[in-house]
Scaffold this motif. Structure first.
Motif, PDB file in Angstrom:
ATOM      1  N   THR A   1     -21.130 -38.136  23.589  1.00  0.00           N
ATOM      2  CA  THR A   1     -21.901 -39.126  24.334  1.00  0.00           C
ATOM      3  C   THR A   1     -22.588 -38.444  25.527  1.00  0.00           C
ATOM      4  O   THR A   1     -21.928 -37.758  26.335  1.00  0.00           O
ATOM      5  CB  THR A   1     -20.985 -40.246  24.862  1.00  0.00           C
ATOM      6  OG1 THR A   1     -20.369 -40.875  23.755  1.00  0.00           O
ATOM      7  CG2 THR A   1     -21.776 -41.263  25.666  1.00  0.00           C
ATOM      8  N   LYS A   2     -23.896 -38.623  25.636  1.00  0.00           N
ATOM      9  CA  LYS A   2     -24.621 -38.081  26.772  1.00  0.00           C
ATOM     10  C   LYS A   2     -24.402 -38.997  27.969  1.00  0.00           C
ATOM     11  O   LYS A   2     -24.725 -40.202  27.897  1.00  0.00           O
ATOM     12  CB  LYS A   2     -26.117 -37.962  26.446  1.00  0.00           C
ATOM     13  CG  LYS A   2     -26.899 -37.221  27.519  1.00  0.00           C
ATOM     14  CD  LYS A   2     -28.355 -37.007  27.079  1.00  0.00           C
ATOM     15  CE  LYS A   2     -29.124 -36.254  28.161  1.00  0.00           C
ATOM     16  NZ  LYS A   2     -30.532 -36.044  27.758  1.00  0.00           N
ATOM     17  N   TYR A   3     -23.847 -38.475  29.036  1.00  0.00           N
ATOM     18  CA  TYR A   3     -23.375 -39.317  30.129  1.00  0.00           C
ATOM     19  C   TYR A   3     -24.236 -39.188  31.389  1.00  0.00           C
ATOM     20  O   TYR A   3     -23.795 -39.538  32.487  1.00  0.00           O
ATOM     21  CB  TYR A   3     -21.911 -38.972  30.471  1.00  0.00           C
ATOM     22  CG  TYR A   3     -21.640 -37.500  30.618  1.00  0.00           C
ATOM     23  CD1 TYR A   3     -21.778 -36.851  31.846  1.00  0.00           C
ATOM     24  CD2 TYR A   3     -21.227 -36.746  29.517  1.00  0.00           C
ATOM     25  CE1 TYR A   3     -21.544 -35.515  31.973  1.00  0.00           C
ATOM     26  CE2 TYR A   3     -20.997 -35.389  29.643  1.00  0.00           C
ATOM     27  CZ  TYR A   3     -21.156 -34.785  30.871  1.00  0.00           C
ATOM     28  OH  TYR A   3     -20.916 -33.431  30.983  1.00  0.00           O
TER      29      TYR A   3
ATOM     30  N   HIS B   1     -22.148 -34.759  18.462  1.00  0.00           N
ATOM     31  CA  HIS B   1     -21.553 -36.109  18.476  1.00  0.00           C
ATOM     32  C   HIS B   1     -20.774 -36.357  19.763  1.00  0.00           C
ATOM     33  O   HIS B   1     -19.652 -36.866  19.764  1.00  0.00           O
ATOM     34  CB  HIS B   1     -20.656 -36.329  17.251  1.00  0.00           C
ATOM     35  CG  HIS B   1     -21.309 -36.056  15.950  1.00  0.00           C
ATOM     36  ND1 HIS B   1     -22.353 -36.818  15.470  1.00  0.00           N
ATOM     37  CD2 HIS B   1     -21.121 -35.061  15.034  1.00  0.00           C
ATOM     38  CE1 HIS B   1     -22.773 -36.336  14.306  1.00  0.00           C
ATOM     39  NE2 HIS B   1     -22.037 -35.264  14.023  1.00  0.00           N
TER      40      HIS B   1
ATOM     41  N   ASP C   1     -26.471 -34.753  20.498  1.00  0.00           N
ATOM     42  CA  ASP C   1     -26.534 -35.472  19.215  1.00  0.00           C
ATOM     43  C   ASP C   1     -25.802 -34.717  18.116  1.00  0.00           C
ATOM     44  O   ASP C   1     -24.984 -35.296  17.384  1.00  0.00           O
ATOM     45  CB  ASP C   1     -28.003 -35.688  18.813  1.00  0.00           C
ATOM     46  CG  ASP C   1     -28.695 -36.696  19.705  1.00  0.00           C
ATOM     47  OD1 ASP C   1     -27.986 -37.528  20.319  1.00  0.00           O
ATOM     48  OD2 ASP C   1     -29.943 -36.670  19.788  1.00  0.00           O
TER      49      ASP C   1
END
Length: 347
Positions: free
Chosen positions: A344-346, A342, A339
């Protein structure tokens, strides 16, 4: 022997700590052992933000009566000579303590030499070396208890300096002999598989060492009830029993315990026979080149940080592992999560 109150680390925190580690901006599990170390130290300290504070190294020295039986290629004079070398800053332990910022204390637990004129060496001499365990117990119950109490005081002094990570090292010619016996008795491993070259014995020397130690173990088993406490007192050196006491007190105080090579790993195995929860606080610095060290580690399901072919002792291998531990702490405290970065958690 005094009673220690060693609690297991709080495993209820594991899931939340793991979630923090998994949310750092990296592929899940990609920092391997660093993640394991961060988890362990967070559990020891009962926090999501672990720290390393005022690292201390206790170097304990003593002589062994079994040395008189020719079980070591080095004479016992090397013990006191090396202690003076450490006091003058010239040993391997000295340079690694300087490199990694450890507060080094050099303690005479039972060296067979008068070191009282050296102010850099703390005098906690129990006796002028242990008795020869080929014939009788290495130490009396009173000496055993004094070793433990002395070690407790040493650890308490470190704690007063706000130390929360402690490293232990040893200096004592012939101390691979009691280590091998403990490995055999506690690990239920044939004695001949536990005996190595120590400081450099040849095959003939190793064979002689086995015969001496086998005779000593046979005498012990004939005349004593084989309990962990009895085996520790009967065969241990003052520096080794001191290390066990230090490990137990450090665990009681929720300190991280850095474990070095074959001798100190044998001491941790012995400590765990008395208080199994002590293993929650143990970080194993390396797997050394001494015969049997790997098997000792396997007895405790221990995963060493380094594999450098070292067998010096003194705590040097554990000290070399310290920067890896430091990296683990920096990882969990300083690395962005998905977070904040910034990203993206994949998964």
């Amino acid at each position: 022997m005094r009673t220690f109150n060693i609690l297991p680390t709080d495993k209820d925190m594991r899931q939340a700590i793991q979630q923090k580690i998994d949310n750092l901006n990296k592929p899940k599990g990609s920092l391997g052992m660093l993640e394991d170390l961060a988890m362990q130290i967070s559990l020891i300290q009962h926090t999501f933000t672990p720290t390393l504070s005022h690292p201390c190294h206790l170097l304990l020295g003593a002589d062994h009566g079994i040395e008189h039986e020719g079980v070591s290629v080095s004479p016992r004079d090397v013990t006191w000579q090396q202690m003076l070398n450490f006091a003058n800053g010239g040993g391997g332990v000295n340079l690694f303590c300087r490199q990694h910022g450890f507060d080094l204390s050099i303690i005479d637990m039972g060296v067979d030499h008068d070191l009282s004129a050296c102010p850099q060496i703390t005098n906690r001499k129990i006796a002028w070396g242990t008795s020869n365990f080929l014939h009788a117990a290495a130490m009396t119950e009173e000496q055993f208890n004094l070793c433990i109490e002395t070690a407790v005081q040493l650890v308490d002094e470190c704690k007063e300096k706000e130390c929360n990570i402690i490293c232990l090292g040893e200096m004592g010619i012939a101390n691979t002999s009691p280590s091998s016996i403990w490995m055999s008795l506690f690990g239920q491993i044939p004695l001949e598989e536990c005996i190595g070259a120590g400081a450099g014995l040849n095959n003939e020397g190793i064979s002689h060492k086995y015969k001496v130690l086998k005779a000593a173990v046979d005498l012990y088993l004939e005349n004593n009830r084989n309990t962990p406490l009895n085996a520790i007192r009967y065969f241990g050196g003052f520096e080794m029993v001191g290390a066990i006491g230090a490990m137990l007190r450090a665990a009681e105080l929720h300190m991280v315990i850095l474990v070095d090579g074959f001798i100190m790993t044998a001491c941790m195995l012995a400590a765990s026979q008395l208080y199994p929860n002590v293993l929650d606080y143990a970080v194993f610095g390396h797997c050394g080149d001494e015969n049997g060290h790997k098997r000792l580690l396997l007895l405790m399901n221990a995963k060493p940080i380094l594999l450098l072919g070292m067998r010096l002792g003194e705590g040097t291998g554990a000290l070399c592992a310290y920067p890896i531990i430091e990296s683990a702490i920096r990882m969990i405290n300083e690395m962005n999560d998905f977070d904040r970065a910034h990203i993206t958690k994949y998964f």
